[in-house]
Design a protein around this motif. Structure first.
Motif: not given
Lengths: 663, 427
Positions: A99-104, A119-128
Motif C-alpha cells: 500500500t505504501d508502494f502504491i501511495k508513493r 520515489f524514495y528520498k534519501n535512501l538508507e545506505q544498506y537499502k541503496y
C-alpha cells in the motif's frame, strides 16, 4: 549437359549472386556510409556530468566545519508502467508495504519534474546497496546521487550560508564559462556563495552507454574517455569554531548578535546572530522541511542580525564623539564638564545617572556621562572653526564615514546593510533648513537617527583597538592552505585622528571595567577595554550593548555585542563579551566566573516579542530576502518615527535600569 | 567381397561438417556477446540464452553423430511416417500451443518450447524426396505436380493459420526443388514480373504502371510483324498486368496486416517509421553500419548489447556479427553461407539416386531461403520476416531442426560413396 544440371547451375549462380549483392550492400553500409557510426553514438553514448566534491570549509585552527555527504534518491523516470514489475522484490528491498508502494507511486505521479520524480528520498545506505545490485531489474527506476553539505558543528550558520539548486535567473546570468547547468547546486548565501568559485571545483565527465530504454549500462571503453572531477578547494575561514560555538551558546534564548574581530587583521573570529539555526537545517536534504518553518518563525532565525540589523548604537557612540572632539581640539583629555544629573538646553533635558563628579574625558568614558558628551558634541558642532553648524556637522559625518559607518563595509558576508548617519539634507528637510545642536542632541549619546550594524560596531571597536586604522572585516583566511585573502581585505583604512587621542579613549575604556559602568565583568589577568551601551527601544525593554577589546596593549580580539530587549549593557552584553575574551585569550574551556556564565545561559529574552510581530510575520511568505528587507525597513521606520518625535519629547531620560546599574 | 564396414568416416562430406561446426560455434559466441554485459557470468550458465544454446549445441552434436550411424535406408523407409508425425505436431499446436507475443506456435516441453514449424521442413523434405524420387514421378504430369504441391502447401497453410508468416513462407523454397526437377521456369519468370510490377506500382501508383504498360503493349502490337497471332496474348497479358497492378492497393489494405504492409513500405523507403515498424531495420542498419571495416571487437558492440536491436540473439543475430566483426566478419559469414549452400547443391548433383538428389535440393533451397531473407532483412533489402539465420540464431528447435536436416544429407551422401565402392568391389 542435362536440363537438370543446368538448372542446378542456375541455382548455384543465384546463391553466388545473392551473396554478391549482400557483400556490396554491406560494403556500402559498413565502409562507405559512415553516418551509422554517428547514429550509433547518438543512440548509445551519453555524457554524464560527475559533480566534484565541494571544497571543505575549515576554521582558523584547521578544524573541519563543513564537509560533503552523498545521499541517494530513488527516482522514477516517466513514462512509467507497472508491467512485469517485481513489486514484491522491490518492496522487500525498500522495506515498504504494497500500500505504501502504491501511495508513493501516486505521489510521484503528482510530482513529476522534467520526466522524473522522486520515489524514495534519501535512501538508507544498506537499502541503496541492495537496490544498486538489482536496479537493472527495476525498469525505469534509477538512483540519483547527490552531494550535500554536512557539518561538524551546529554553529556558524550565518557565516557558512547554504547551498541549493541554481535558479533560472542565475543560470541565465552566468558568465561565459557556462559552468552551471540545470539542477546544479550552487552556494546561495554566506561563504558558500561568496567563495563559490573556489569551493565548486571542476566538473568531471563520464561517457556511459545507455540502452534502448535509457538505462545506464556501464562506461564506454572502460572509462578511457572519462574526465575525473577535481574537488573544490579547501577554504579556511577566519572563524574560531570553539569561540563561535561558545558565543552561540551564550546567546541562546536571546535576540541579538555578537561580532568578534581580530583587530590587527580584520579577521572575523565570531559572528553570531541569535536566534540562529543549525546549518544542517538548511542542507539540501532538510531544507524543504525546515525552510518554511524558519521563514515564518517570529524570531526570524534566517535574518542575519549581525550584518543586516541596524541599531542606534547608544552610549558606545560616545567613544567616537570623544575622539572627534579631541581631534578637532574642542576638548582635551583633561577637560571636564559639569554634570547636573544630566544636561539641559532650553526646554530639553538629557538625564544622567549618578557618578563621581568632575570627570575628565577618561572618567566620562568610563562612567558614560551623558552630560559630558552632550557638551562635547555641542563643542564639535559649534566649533568656531566652521562657518556653521551644518558645516561642522558635515565634518563630523566625514569622521563617521572614515570609521566605515553609513555604508556597507564590503565584507564577505552577504546581506550587509548600510546603517545610517543622516545627511545634513535630511535635517534640512526635517527642520525646514533651520537646525542646530539642540536638534541633534540625541546624537551625542548615540541615540536618534543614527543606525549601526553590529558588524560596523565591531569594526569601530577594532579600529579603536588598533588606535586608528582597520582592515575590512572578512571571514576568508586561506584557500587550499595558501593565503588567499582578496586585495580589498588587505587594504589599511586609516582614520584621520591622531594616535594619542585613541590612547586617551582607550584609557577611558579600560576604566569602564576598573571603576566605571562594567566593573562586574572584570577578569583577573586580562586588561579589557570596553564601553557599555543601553539603547533606548520604544517597543520594549532596552537593548543591551557592549563593545570591548583585549588586551589593552597589542589587542588580540575586539567584540561588539548586542542583546535585544535585555536591559543594560553592563549586565547582559558585557558578560557575553568578556566570557568570550576569557576563553579566547586564556585558551581554556572553563571560566573563572561560572555563576556569570550560568546566569547568561539561563537568561531568556525571547518572549519579549509582541503578538503584533507574530501576526506581521504571518504575511511574509515569499523569501527571506523579503523578510529581511521588511525588518530593516521596520527598524528604520521606528527610528524615523522616534526621530520625528524626539524634539517634542521632553524627557529623553535614561532608563531607570541604567541608573541602578551605576549604583 | 570385403566385409562391410559399419561406418567409414572417409565417406562423410567433411567440408560441410567443418562449415557447420564453425557456424554453430561462431553463432554461440555471438549469442553470448549479444547478451553480454559487465556482470555476465560464464558462457555455460544454463539459466541464460547462451548457456541454453550450449545445451542445444550438445544435443545437436549428439543427434548429428547418432544420425551418421543410422542406416541410410531408414530415411527412405520412414519418409512418409516422419512427414505424418511432424505435420501432426504442427496440427497439435492448435491444441497444445502456448501463446508467445500473441502468436501461438510453440509447444511447451518442461522449461523449453518446441517450435514444430522448424521441424516440419524436414518432414516435407523427406516426403517430397520420397514422392518425387520414385522412378515414374514426372512433374509434367498434373496429378504428380498437384501432389507435390500439396506435400508442402498443406503444412504451409497450417502454419500460416497459426500466424507464423515467416516460417510459412520458408515452404515456398520447395518450389525451387520443383524447378530443379523440371517445373517450367515460366512460373518463376512470372513471379519475378509480378514482384517488379508490385514494386513499380508501390513507387509510381497503379495508373502510371497500367498506362505505361498498356502503351508499350500497344506499340509492340502495332509494330509487330506477326500481329494476328499476338492479338489475344497481348490483350490478356495487358489485362492481367493492369488487373494485378490496380489490385495491389486492395491486397495491401485487405489481405496483408497493417504491420506487414508497413514493413513492405519501409523496405522500399516509402514510409519512414523509425519508431515502430521501421525501428528494427533502422537499428539493425545502425548496428551493422557502425561496425566499420574491422568491427568494434568481440563483446565491444554497443548497439546490440544495449538492446537497441530487438531480437538480437535470434532473428537479428547478424547485427551482432556486423557490429563487432565489421565488414571482414560479415564477408567471412557470407562466404561460409555461400560455400555451404553451393556445396549442398553440388552434393545434390553428384547423387546417383533421385531420392538423395531431391532431398539435397530441399536442404539447399531451405538454407538459401533462410539466408536470403534473414540477412536481407537486417540490411534493409527485404521486408522484415521473422525467420532465424540457420546455425547462428538462438533457438533449440531451429538449431536441432537444421542439424537433423543437414546431417541426414551427409548420411545420405555417404551412401553414395559406399554404393560406388560396393560397385567397384563387384567389378
Amino acid at each position: 549437359m542435362s536440363e537438370g544440371s543446368s538448372r542446378n547451375q542456375s541455382l548455384m549462380i543465384s546463391v553466388i549472386a545473392i551473396g554478391f549483392v549482400f557483400a556490396i550492400r554491406l560494403f556500402y553500409l559498413q565502409v562507405i556510409d559512415t553516418s551509422y557510426v554517428d547514429f550509433a553514438n547518438a543512440n548509445s553514448k551519453k555524457i554524464l556530468t560527475i559533480h566534484p566534491n565541494r571544497g571543505l570549509v575549515y576554521d582558523r585552527n584547521n578544524k573541519l566545519i563543513a564537509f560533503n555527504d552523498n545521499f541517494y534518491d530513488l527516482m522514477i523516470s516517466y513514462p512509467f508502467a507497472l508491467k512485469n514489475f517485481d513489486t514484491i522484490g522491490f518492496c522487500e528491498i525498500l522495506e515498504i508495504t504494497k500500500t505504501d508502494f502504491i501511495k508513493r507511486l501516486k505521489k510521484a505521479d503528482k510530482t513529476v519534474y522534467k520526466g522524473s520524480a522522486v520515489f524514495y528520498k534519501n535512501l538508507e545506505q544498506y537499502k541503496y546497496a541492495a537496490l544498486q545490485e538489482r536496479i537493472y531489474d527495476f525498469e525505469r527506476f534509477y538512483i540519483d546521487i547527490k552531494t550535500d553539505r554536512k557539518y561538524k558543528t551546529n554553529a556558524g550558520a550565518h557565516v557558512l550560508g547554504y547551498i541549493g539548486e541554481i535558479s533560472k535567473k542565475q543560470l541565465e546570468a552566468q558568465d561565459e564559462e557556462n559552468y552551471y547547468s540545470k539542477a546544479d547546486f550552487v552556494g546561495l548565501t554566506g561563504i558558500e556563495k561568496y567563495y563559490e568559485k573556489e569551493l565548486r571545483g571542476v566538473k568531471g565527465e563520464e561517457v556511459i552507454l545507455v540502452d534502448s530504454r535509457g538505462r545506464q549500462q556501464g562506461n564506454y571503453s572502460k572509462g578511457k574517455y572519462d574526465k575525473q572531477p577535481i574537488a573544490g578547494l579547501k577554504v579556511s575561514t577566519t572563524l574560531d569554531l570553539t569561540l563561535q560555538e561558545y558565543a552561540e551558546k551564550l546567546m541562546q534564548n536571546k535576540m541579538g548578535s555578537v561580532v568578534a574581530i581580530e583587530p590587527s587583521t580584520g579577521e572575523i573570529l565570531t559572528l553570531v546572530s541569535s536566534p540562529g539555526y543549525n546549518p544542517d537545517d538548511l542542507s539540501i536534504r532538510n531544507k524543504r522541511k525546515n525552510y518554511g518553518k524558519l521563514l515564518t518563525d517570529p524570531t526570524k532565525p534566517l535574518f542575519n542580525r549581525a550584518v543586516t540589523a541596524a541599531y542606534p548604537p547608544g552610549s558606545v557612540f560616545k567613544l567616537l564623539n570623544g575622539l572627534i572632539g579631541l581631534q578637532e581640539g574642542v576638548i582635551y583629555p583633561e577637560t571636564s564638564f559639569p554634570c547636573y544629573r544630566g544636561f539641559s538646553i532650553g526646554h530639553l533635558h538629557v538625564a544622567c545617572h549618578p557618578h563621581p563628579p568632575n570627570l575628565d574625558l577618561r572618567g566620562a568614558v568610563a562612567n558614560s556621562c551623558n552630560a559630558y558628551f552632550c557638551n562635547d558634541f555641542r563643542e564639535i558642532l559649534e566649533n568656531p572653526k566652521y562657518k556653521s553648524t551644518r558645516e561642522a556637522y558635515i565634518n563630523w559625518k566625514d569622521y563617521m564615514l572614515q570609521f566605515g559607518l553609513a555604508g556597507k563595509l564590503g565584507s564577505d558576508i552577504n546581506f550587509e546593510s548600510k546603517g545610517n548617519i543622516p545627511s545634513p539634507e535630511f535635517y534640512d528637510k526635517m527642520h525646514n533648513g533651520k537646525w542646530g545642536f539642540s536638534r541633534l542632541i540625541s546624537l551625542s549619546i548615540g541615540q536618534g537617527e543614527i543606525l549601526i550594524t553590529p558588524l560596523q560596531m565591531a569594526n569601530v571597536i577594532s579600529t579603536i583597538a588598533n588606535r586608528g586604522y582597520y582592515y575590512t572585516p572578512h571571514c576568508i583566511r586561506r584557500v587550499d592552505d595558501k593565503p588567499a585573502i582578496p586585495k580589498k581585505f588587505k587594504e589599511k583604512h586609516r582614520i584621520k585622528i591622531d594616535r594619542q587621542h585613541f590612547e586617551t579613549i582607550v584609557e577611558g575604556m579600560a576604566g569602564t571595567l576598573l571603576n566605571g559602568t562594567a566593573t562586574g565583568v572584570r577578569i583577573d589577568g586580562i586588561e579589557i577595554c570596553g564601553k557599555t551601551g543601553t539603547v533606548q527601544n520604544p517597543h520594549g525593554k532596552n537593548h543591551a550593548v557592549f563593545m570591548c577589546f583585549a588586551p589593552k596593549d597589542n589587542p588580540k580580539i575586539a567584540i561588539a555585542c548586542i542583546v535585544e530587549n535585555a536591559g543594560f549593557g553592563g549586565t547582559w552584553a558585557a558578560p557575553v563579551a568578556t566570557l568570550m575574551i576569557e576563553r579566547y585569550l586564556k585558551k581554556v574551556d572553563t571560566t573563572s566566573r561560572p555563576d556569570l556564565e550560568k546566569r547568561l545561559l539561563n537568561a531568556y529574552f525571547l518572549s519579549k516579542l509582541k503578538p503584533s510581530d507574530t501576526l506581521r510575520i504571518k504575511f511574509i511568505k515569499d523569501s527571506t530576502r523579503k523578510a529581511k528587507n521588511d525588518s530593516t525597513e521596520r527598524k528604520r521606520k521606528n527610528n524615523n518615527n522616534k526621530a520625528e518625535n524626539l524634539p517634542l519629547n521632553r524627557d529623553l531620560v535614561l532608563n531607570k535600569d541604567e541608573r541602578e546599574e551605576n549604583n | 567381397m570385403r566385409e562391410k564396414k559399419i561406418i567409414d568416416t572417409n565417406t562423410f562430406d567433411w567440408p560441410i561438417i567443418l562449415i557447420y561446426t564453425v557456424m554453430v560455434l561462431f553463432g554461440w559466441f555471438n549469442i553470448y556477446s549479444a547478451s553480454w554485459n559487465e556482470s555476465t557470468g560464464s558462457i555455460f550458465d544454463l539459466t541464460k540464452n547462451y548457456g541454453k544454446q550450449f545445451l542445444f549445441i550438445c544435443i545437436s552434436a549428439f543427434i548429428a553423430i547418432f544420425w551418421l550411424f543410422l542406416d541410410h535406408k531408414i530415411f527412405n523407409l520412414f519418409s512418409y511416417g516422419v512427414y505424418g508425425i511432424l505435420v501432426a505436431l504442427v496440427i497439435s499446436v492448435f491444441v497444445l500451443g502456448k501463446e508467445v507475443a500473441g502468436n501461438k506456435n510453440w509447444i511447451p516441453i518442461g522449461s523449453f518450447n518446441l517450435q514444430p514449424a522448424e521441424f516440419a521442413k524436414y518432414g516435407v523434405s523427406l516426403a517430397l524426396a520420397k514422392f518425387l524420387g520414385t522412378p515414374d514421378a514426372r512433374l509434367k504430369d498434373k496429378n504428380t505436380l498437384r501432389m507435390a504441391l500439396a506435400i508442402f502447401l498443406i503444412p504451409m497453410a497450417l502454419i500460416l493459420i497459426q500466424k507464423d508468416t515467416g516460417s510459412a513462407l520458408v515452404f515456398l523454397s520447395f518450389s525451387l526443388v520443383l524447378y530443379r526437377e523440371g517445373l517450367s521456369g515460366i512460373w518463376f519468370i512470372m513471379a519475378l514480373c509480378a514482384i517488379i510490377i508490385f514494386i513499380l506500382t508501390l513507387y509510381f501508383g497503379s495508373i502510371w504502371v497500367s498506362g505505361i504498360f498498356a502503351a508499350i503493349a500497344l506499340l509492340f502490337y502495332i509494330f509487330s510483324s506477326r500481329r494476328k497471332y499476338l492479338t489475344w496474348p497481348v490483350l490478356l497479358v495487358t489485362i492481367a498486368v493492369i488487373g494485378f497492378s490496380s489490385s495491389i492497393n486492395l491486397i495491401m489494405d485487405n489481405v496483408l496486416k497493417d504491420h506487414q504492409k508497413k514493413r513492405i513500405l519501409v523496405t522500399f523507403g516509402l514510409l519512414e517509421d523509425l519508431k515502430k515498424e521501421g525501428y528494427n531495420v533502422h537499428q539493425s542498419k545502425i548496428a551493422i553500419g557502425s561496425g566499420g571495416i574491422i568491427g568494434k571487437g568481440y563483446l565491444q558492440g554497443t548497439q546490440t548489447k544495449l538492446r537497441y536491436v530487438p531480437e538480437q540473439h535470434t532473428d537479428f543475430i547478424f547485427c551482432t556479427i556486423g557490429e563487432e566483426w565489421g565488414w571482414i566478419g560479415t564477408m567471412i559469414l557470407l562466404i561460409l553461407f555461400v560455400t555451404l549452400i553451393a556445396r549442398v547443391y553440388y552434393l545434390a548433383e553428384r547423387q546417383k539416386n533421385r531420392y538423395n538428389r531431391i532431398y539435397a535440393n530441399c536442404v539447399g533451397s531451405i538454407l538459401l531461403f533462410h539466408f536470403t531473407i534473414n540477412i536481407g532483412m537486417t540490411i534493409g533489402l527485404v521486408p522484415v520476416i521473422g525467420i532465424p539465420l540457420p546455425f547462428f540464431s538462438y533457438g533449440g528447435s531451429s538449431l536441432i531442426g537444421f542439424t537433423v536436416l543437414l546431417f541426414t544429407l551427409i548420411r545420405l551422401d555417404a551412401t553414395r560413396s559406399t554404393e560406388m565402392s560396393t560397385l567397384k568391389d563387384m567389378y
